[in-house]
Design a protein around this motif. Structure first.
Motif, PDB file in Angstrom:
ATOM      1  N   GLU A   1      33.325  10.927 -27.064  1.00 55.09           N
ATOM      2  CA  GLU A   1      33.051  12.303 -26.636  1.00 55.09           C
ATOM      3  C   GLU A   1      33.230  13.268 -27.788  1.00 55.09           C
ATOM      4  O   GLU A   1      32.597  14.304 -27.851  1.00 55.09           O
ATOM      5  CB  GLU A   1      34.002  12.691 -25.501  1.00 55.09           C
ATOM      6  CG  GLU A   1      33.531  12.159 -24.160  1.00 55.09           C
ATOM      7  CD  GLU A   1      34.612  12.199 -23.107  1.00 55.09           C
ATOM      8  OE1 GLU A   1      35.615  12.925 -23.296  1.00 55.09           O
ATOM      9  OE2 GLU A   1      34.434  11.484 -22.105  1.00 55.09           O
ATOM     10  N   ASN A   2      34.141  12.933 -28.686  1.00 54.85           N
ATOM     11  CA  ASN A   2      34.422  13.883 -29.761  1.00 54.85           C
ATOM     12  C   ASN A   2      34.567  13.156 -31.095  1.00 54.85           C
ATOM     13  O   ASN A   2      34.565  11.914 -31.147  1.00 54.85           O
ATOM     14  CB  ASN A   2      35.685  14.697 -29.430  1.00 54.85           C
ATOM     15  CG  ASN A   2      36.896  13.800 -29.236  1.00 54.85           C
ATOM     16  OD1 ASN A   2      37.229  12.997 -30.107  1.00 54.85           O
ATOM     17  ND2 ASN A   2      37.544  13.904 -28.091  1.00 54.85           N
TER      18      ASN A   2
ATOM     19  N   LEU B   1      43.095  14.663 -42.773  1.00 53.71           N
ATOM     20  CA  LEU B   1      42.764  13.912 -41.549  1.00 53.71           C
ATOM     21  C   LEU B   1      43.974  13.913 -40.616  1.00 53.71           C
ATOM     22  O   LEU B   1      43.862  14.180 -39.416  1.00 53.71           O
ATOM     23  CB  LEU B   1      42.381  12.466 -41.894  1.00 53.71           C
ATOM     24  CG  LEU B   1      42.161  11.553 -40.689  1.00 53.71           C
ATOM     25  CD1 LEU B   1      40.914  11.966 -39.907  1.00 53.71           C
ATOM     26  CD2 LEU B   1      42.054  10.088 -41.109  1.00 53.71           C
ATOM     27  N   GLU B   2      45.146  13.649 -41.215  1.00 54.76           N
ATOM     28  CA  GLU B   2      46.378  13.596 -40.409  1.00 54.76           C
ATOM     29  C   GLU B   2      46.642  14.895 -39.669  1.00 54.76           C
ATOM     30  O   GLU B   2      47.120  14.878 -38.545  1.00 54.76           O
ATOM     31  CB  GLU B   2      47.567  13.320 -41.336  1.00 54.76           C
ATOM     32  CG  GLU B   2      47.929  11.867 -41.455  1.00 54.76           C
ATOM     33  CD  GLU B   2      49.206  11.677 -42.250  1.00 54.76           C
ATOM     34  OE1 GLU B   2      49.330  12.335 -43.312  1.00 54.76           O
ATOM     35  OE2 GLU B   2      50.063  10.899 -41.818  1.00 54.76           O
TER      36      GLU B   2
ATOM     37  N   LYS C   1      43.802  16.308 -36.224  1.00 49.10           N
ATOM     38  CA  LYS C   1      43.463  15.606 -34.976  1.00 49.10           C
ATOM     39  C   LYS C   1      42.995  16.603 -33.894  1.00 49.10           C
ATOM     40  O   LYS C   1      41.964  16.392 -33.253  1.00 49.10           O
ATOM     41  CB  LYS C   1      44.685  14.827 -34.481  1.00 49.10           C
ATOM     42  CG  LYS C   1      44.426  14.041 -33.205  1.00 49.10           C
ATOM     43  CD  LYS C   1      45.587  13.087 -32.887  1.00 49.10           C
ATOM     44  CE  LYS C   1      45.226  12.119 -31.783  1.00 49.10           C
ATOM     45  NZ  LYS C   1      45.812  12.374 -30.482  1.00 49.10           N
TER      46      LYS C   1
ATOM     47  N   LEU D   1      39.483  17.839 -34.662  1.00 47.28           N
ATOM     48  CA  LEU D   1      38.436  16.819 -34.459  1.00 47.28           C
ATOM     49  C   LEU D   1      38.218  16.516 -32.979  1.00 47.28           C
ATOM     50  O   LEU D   1      37.112  16.202 -32.555  1.00 47.28           O
ATOM     51  CB  LEU D   1      38.806  15.537 -35.217  1.00 47.28           C
ATOM     52  CG  LEU D   1      38.781  15.667 -36.739  1.00 47.28           C
ATOM     53  CD1 LEU D   1      39.471  14.474 -37.396  1.00 47.28           C
ATOM     54  CD2 LEU D   1      37.348  15.792 -37.251  1.00 47.28           C
ATOM     55  N   GLU D   2      39.292  16.643 -32.202  1.00 44.05           N
ATOM     56  CA  GLU D   2      39.166  16.354 -30.773  1.00 44.05           C
ATOM     57  C   GLU D   2      38.351  17.409 -30.034  1.00 44.05           C
ATOM     58  O   GLU D   2      37.833  17.138 -28.954  1.00 44.05           O
ATOM     59  CB  GLU D   2      40.554  16.213 -30.134  1.00 44.05           C
ATOM     60  CG  GLU D   2      41.086  14.808 -30.334  1.00 44.05           C
ATOM     61  CD  GLU D   2      42.456  14.575 -29.721  1.00 44.05           C
ATOM     62  OE1 GLU D   2      42.769  13.411 -29.436  1.00 44.05           O
ATOM     63  OE2 GLU D   2      43.218  15.552 -29.538  1.00 44.05           O
TER      64      GLU D   2
ATOM     65  N   VAL E   1      35.684  18.788 -31.470  1.00 42.51           N
ATOM     66  CA  VAL E   1      34.299  18.713 -31.962  1.00 42.51           C
ATOM     67  C   VAL E   1      33.520  17.757 -31.059  1.00 42.51           C
ATOM     68  O   VAL E   1      33.707  16.547 -31.109  1.00 42.51           O
ATOM     69  CB  VAL E   1      34.253  18.206 -33.428  1.00 42.51           C
ATOM     70  CG1 VAL E   1      32.809  17.958 -33.862  1.00 42.51           C
ATOM     71  CG2 VAL E   1      34.930  19.194 -34.363  1.00 42.51           C
ATOM     72  N   SER E   2      32.681  18.337 -30.206  1.00 46.32           N
ATOM     73  CA  SER E   2      31.923  17.504 -29.269  1.00 46.32           C
ATOM     74  C   SER E   2      30.782  16.787 -29.986  1.00 46.32           C
ATOM     75  O   SER E   2      30.123  17.349 -30.847  1.00 46.32           O
ATOM     76  CB  SER E   2      31.373  18.396 -28.152  1.00 46.32           C
ATOM     77  OG  SER E   2      30.231  17.788 -27.601  1.00 46.32           O
ATOM     78  N   MET E   3      30.563  15.514 -29.626  1.00 46.61           N
ATOM     79  CA  MET E   3      29.482  14.759 -30.259  1.00 46.61           C
ATOM     80  C   MET E   3      28.115  15.199 -29.734  1.00 46.61           C
ATOM     81  O   MET E   3      27.093  14.923 -30.334  1.00 46.61           O
ATOM     82  CB  MET E   3      29.672  13.256 -30.011  1.00 46.61           C
ATOM     83  CG  MET E   3      30.899  12.666 -30.668  1.00 46.61           C
ATOM     84  SD  MET E   3      30.947  12.913 -32.455  1.00 46.61           S
ATOM     85  CE  MET E   3      29.688  11.760 -32.974  1.00 46.61           C
TER      86      MET E   3
ATOM     87  N   LEU F   1      32.668  14.748 -40.471  1.00 46.41           N
ATOM     88  CA  LEU F   1      32.821  13.449 -39.812  1.00 46.41           C
ATOM     89  C   LEU F   1      32.398  12.321 -40.758  1.00 46.41           C
ATOM     90  O   LEU F   1      33.088  11.301 -40.878  1.00 46.41           O
ATOM     91  CB  LEU F   1      31.985  13.430 -38.524  1.00 46.41           C
ATOM     92  CG  LEU F   1      31.988  12.137 -37.712  1.00 46.41           C
ATOM     93  CD1 LEU F   1      33.400  11.684 -37.379  1.00 46.41           C
ATOM     94  CD2 LEU F   1      31.188  12.328 -36.423  1.00 46.41           C
TER      95      LEU F   1
ATOM     96  N   PHE G   1      35.100  11.808 -43.295  1.00 42.61           N
ATOM     97  CA  PHE G   1      36.261  11.081 -42.766  1.00 42.61           C
ATOM     98  C   PHE G   1      35.903   9.609 -42.473  1.00 42.61           C
ATOM     99  O   PHE G   1      36.761   8.734 -42.576  1.00 42.61           O
ATOM    100  CB  PHE G   1      36.825  11.783 -41.528  1.00 42.61           C
ATOM    101  CG  PHE G   1      37.707  12.969 -41.868  1.00 42.61           C
ATOM    102  CD1 PHE G   1      38.567  12.936 -42.960  1.00 42.61           C
ATOM    103  CD2 PHE G   1      37.683  14.128 -41.081  1.00 42.61           C
ATOM    104  CE1 PHE G   1      39.379  14.023 -43.270  1.00 42.61           C
ATOM    105  CE2 PHE G   1      38.495  15.218 -41.385  1.00 42.61           C
ATOM    106  CZ  PHE G   1      39.346  15.172 -42.483  1.00 42.61           C
ATOM    107  N   CYS G   2      34.656   9.347 -42.105  1.00 40.55           N
ATOM    108  CA  CYS G   2      34.228   7.944 -41.965  1.00 40.55           C
ATOM    109  C   CYS G   2      34.337   7.237 -43.320  1.00 40.55           C
ATOM    110  O   CYS G   2      34.751   6.069 -43.385  1.00 40.55           O
ATOM    111  CB  CYS G   2      32.794   7.853 -41.441  1.00 40.55           C
ATOM    112  SG  CYS G   2      32.635   8.120 -39.668  1.00 40.55           S
TER     113      CYS G   2
ATOM    114  N   PRO H   1      25.542   3.939 -35.006  1.00 42.85           N
ATOM    115  CA  PRO H   1      25.370   5.144 -34.188  1.00 42.85           C
ATOM    116  C   PRO H   1      24.684   6.234 -35.013  1.00 42.85           C
ATOM    117  O   PRO H   1      24.859   6.297 -36.229  1.00 42.85           O
ATOM    118  CB  PRO H   1      26.800   5.543 -33.848  1.00 42.85           C
ATOM    119  CG  PRO H   1      27.609   4.302 -34.016  1.00 42.85           C
ATOM    120  CD  PRO H   1      26.940   3.528 -35.105  1.00 42.85           C
TER     121      PRO H   1
ATOM    122  N   VAL I   1      25.199   9.356 -35.443  1.00 36.73           N
ATOM    123  CA  VAL I   1      26.066  10.235 -36.244  1.00 36.73           C
ATOM    124  C   VAL I   1      27.252   9.430 -36.757  1.00 36.73           C
ATOM    125  O   VAL I   1      27.844   8.684 -36.011  1.00 36.73           O
ATOM    126  CB  VAL I   1      26.584  11.425 -35.417  1.00 36.73           C
ATOM    127  CG1 VAL I   1      27.460  12.311 -36.293  1.00 36.73           C
ATOM    128  CG2 VAL I   1      25.423  12.220 -34.874  1.00 36.73           C
TER     129      VAL I   1
END
Ligand code: FES
Ligand SMILES: [Fe+2]
Lengths: 430, 109
Positions: free
Chosen positions: A353-354, B49-50, B53, B56-57, B59-61, B72, B75-76, B107, B109
């Motif tokens: 979802e995110n 990144l730490e 959180k 990032l939570e 940020v809707s895909m 994103l 961070f990947c 995927p 993204v």
């Protein structure tokens, strides 16, 4: 000291009655045996070639190279919504019908009909020959007699299987047996976020299944992921499984939770701690509509609270891993010769979802790849030395029970096919 | 011109070339880098990144912005780079010799 209970017989191997003697790996190094396996196994058993999600609409298709069965198939969803498969060969002069720039590479897409690149014969989605270029030049051509050669196709829980033997009378469900029955109801259709990997491996196909059907090697081969102290601790502990089982040609191993997350936080790498994820998947399981205790009965068969994941080996070459944090990994091993094969590993997650969840999944998928690279390379070393034939019998332990069963089963399929061919007076290998 | 990454991630600008689309390409960049380069990227990106959180939570895909997409991807790349930095101490996986495993489907993204 054992960490988990074994059956009354004292070992899983004795419990499953498949012998305890050292085994020969001749079946993995003999070109002749490989030719026999092509006939007896890959041309006759149900092979998983993909998922229904790869065929979302009418006219969606994908091709699958089945080198071990000496063919390529095209799998397509027809105008009636049915999934069918055909040998990927044009009836005019045998050109490969569906391919892109590279005839040996798999492809996929959506179309209304298949047109041969050579002389433009056209086939509809049901395989019927629909158009012949300059039809009048032929000699009483009966178009209805030149449709694509159909292959038996069935779907189990969204997994598309083909069987290349026109005389096969065993339905897919019956072939897949008790494990499949006990997995039914798992919501595979909700796990549509896909990361797929492919590798060319210099070993016999069965050797890679061996590598993924035991975890005896994990604390050793993959120890580099831990600090030296932790690696030593893990090696001392070793590995044991919760449960092993076989059903006909198929087998399964049920494993404890390992690192998802580990109790001992020193075993967690910083990236895993930051993302709450790792090799075993994101630590927080997404909702898939099923609570842990409501999972279908073949999953976590011992109903142990410490359960982490199950690996099912559906003979010959399809492995299905169901992980406690609600994701799935599949492995396929497609032989290309007696000492080479193509390995495919596919991760299936609930769509994130995110961005944070997306990163958790990335870490799980990438972890699988990092360790898979170590496994794949080790296999090439194994293959070359097995081929030396300097050593011919190998002791297998109680954690290697699935390997014993796999090689026994493959040999039994070959022997059985040889015997039946001899009785019928036909050559066993064509 | 809009900045490469969302507000609060300015420290990543010198490492914008790590915002690479696709695991296959990110892995190739890792193999083409020295340990010094990987450490330098990791040392700046990992603390961010730490601490992000929560960000990032949210940020809707579904409707991810261009800036968030690049964040994103970066961070990947950090996920891929974490293996050599935290475990292997070399860009290649140890004991993996010439073997390769390639991403063939990823995927969007
Ligand atoms: S071979 Fe296909 S049309 Fe001639
Ligand atoms: Fe392994």
């Amino acid at each position: 000291m054992p960490h988990f209970k074994k059956p009354a017989e004292g070992s899983w191997t004795e419990h499953l009655k498949i012998g305890t003697e050292p085994v020969s790996y001749e079946d993995s190094i003999s070109p002749e045996q490989y030719e026999r396996e092509r006939e007896a196994i890959f041309k006759r058993t149900w092979l998983n070639v993909g998922r229904v999600e790869q065929l979302p609409r009418k006219g969606s298709y994908f091709t699958k190279e089945l080198d071990a069965a000496r063919t390529s198939v095209v799998v397509v969803r027809g105008t009636d919504g049915e999934v069918r498969a055909f040998h990927n060969v044009c009836r005019h002069r045998g050109n490969k019908l569906v391919w892109n720039d590279f005839p040996r590479e798999e492809t996929s897409g959506v179309c209304r009909q298949f047109t041969c690149k050579y002389h433009a014969w056209r086939y509809d989605l049901d395989g019927k020959l629909a158009f012949v270029q300059q039809e009048g030049e032929f000699f009483d051509l009966d178009k209805s007699a030149y449709g694509l050669k159909q292959v038996q196709t069935e779907v189990w829980e969204g997994f598309v299987f083909v069987n290349l033997d026109p005389e096969n009378t065993t339905p897919l469900r019956a072939y897949l047996g008790e494990f499949a029955k006990g997995i039914e109801g798992y919501p595979f259709h909700k796990l549509t976020q896909v990361h797929k990997y492919r590798a060319e491996i210099g070993s016999n196909w069965k050797l890679f299944i061996d590598a993924f059907a035991e975890f005896y090697h994990a604390p050793i081969l993959h120890s580099g992921q831990y600090m030296a102290d932790e690696a030593r601790k893990i090696q001392k502990y070793g590995y044991e499984a919760l449960h092993y089982d076989i059903d006909g040609p198929h087998s399964m191993v049920s494993s404890w939770g390992g690192i998802a997350p580990p109790h001992d936080r020193k075993m967690v790498k910083p990236i895993e701690a930051a993302l709450h994820s790792g090799l075993f998947g994101p630590w927080d399981a997404p909702d898939i509509g099923l609570a842990l205790e409501d999972l279908p009965p073949a999953i976590n068969p011992s109903r142990d609270k410490r359960w982490g994941m199950d690996s099912f080996v559906f003979f010959p070459n399809f492995m299905l891993l169901i992980w406690r944090p609600n994701w799935v990994l599949t492995y396929h091993y497609w032989p290309t010769s007696y000492n080479t094969h193509i390995f495919e590993g596919t991760c299936y997650f609930v769509p994130p979802e995110n961005a944070f969840q997306r990163l958790q999944q990335e870490l799980a998928a990438v972890s699988f790849k990092e360790y898979g690279l170590q496994d794949g390379n080790t296999l090439e070393a194994t293959q070359t030395m097995l081929e030396s034939r300097a050593v011919r019998d190998f002791p297998l332990n109680d954690q290697e029970v699935l390997l014993r069963h796999l090689h026994r089963t493959a040999r039994a399929y070959v022997d059985d096919h040889q015997r039946r061919s001899a009785e019928a007076g036909t050559p066993a290998t064509s | 011109m809009a900045s490469v990454f969302p507000d609060g991630f300015e420290a990543l600008e010198p490492f914008a070339d790590w915002a690479v689309r696709g695991e296959k390409a990110r892995y190739a960049k890792r193999l083409a880098s020295t340990m010094d380069e990987l450490d330098a990227f990791y040392n700046v990106a990992f603390p961010l990144l730490e601490s992000s959180k929560d960000y990032l939570e949210q940020v809707s895909m579904e409707d991810i912005s261009e800036q968030d997409k690049r964040l994103l991807w970066l961070f990947c790349a950090l996920v891929t780079v974490a293996f050599p930095v935290e475990a292997w101490r070399q860009p290649r996986v140890p004991d993996s010799g010439p073997s390769t495993i390639d991403a063939i489907l990823e995927p969007a993204v």
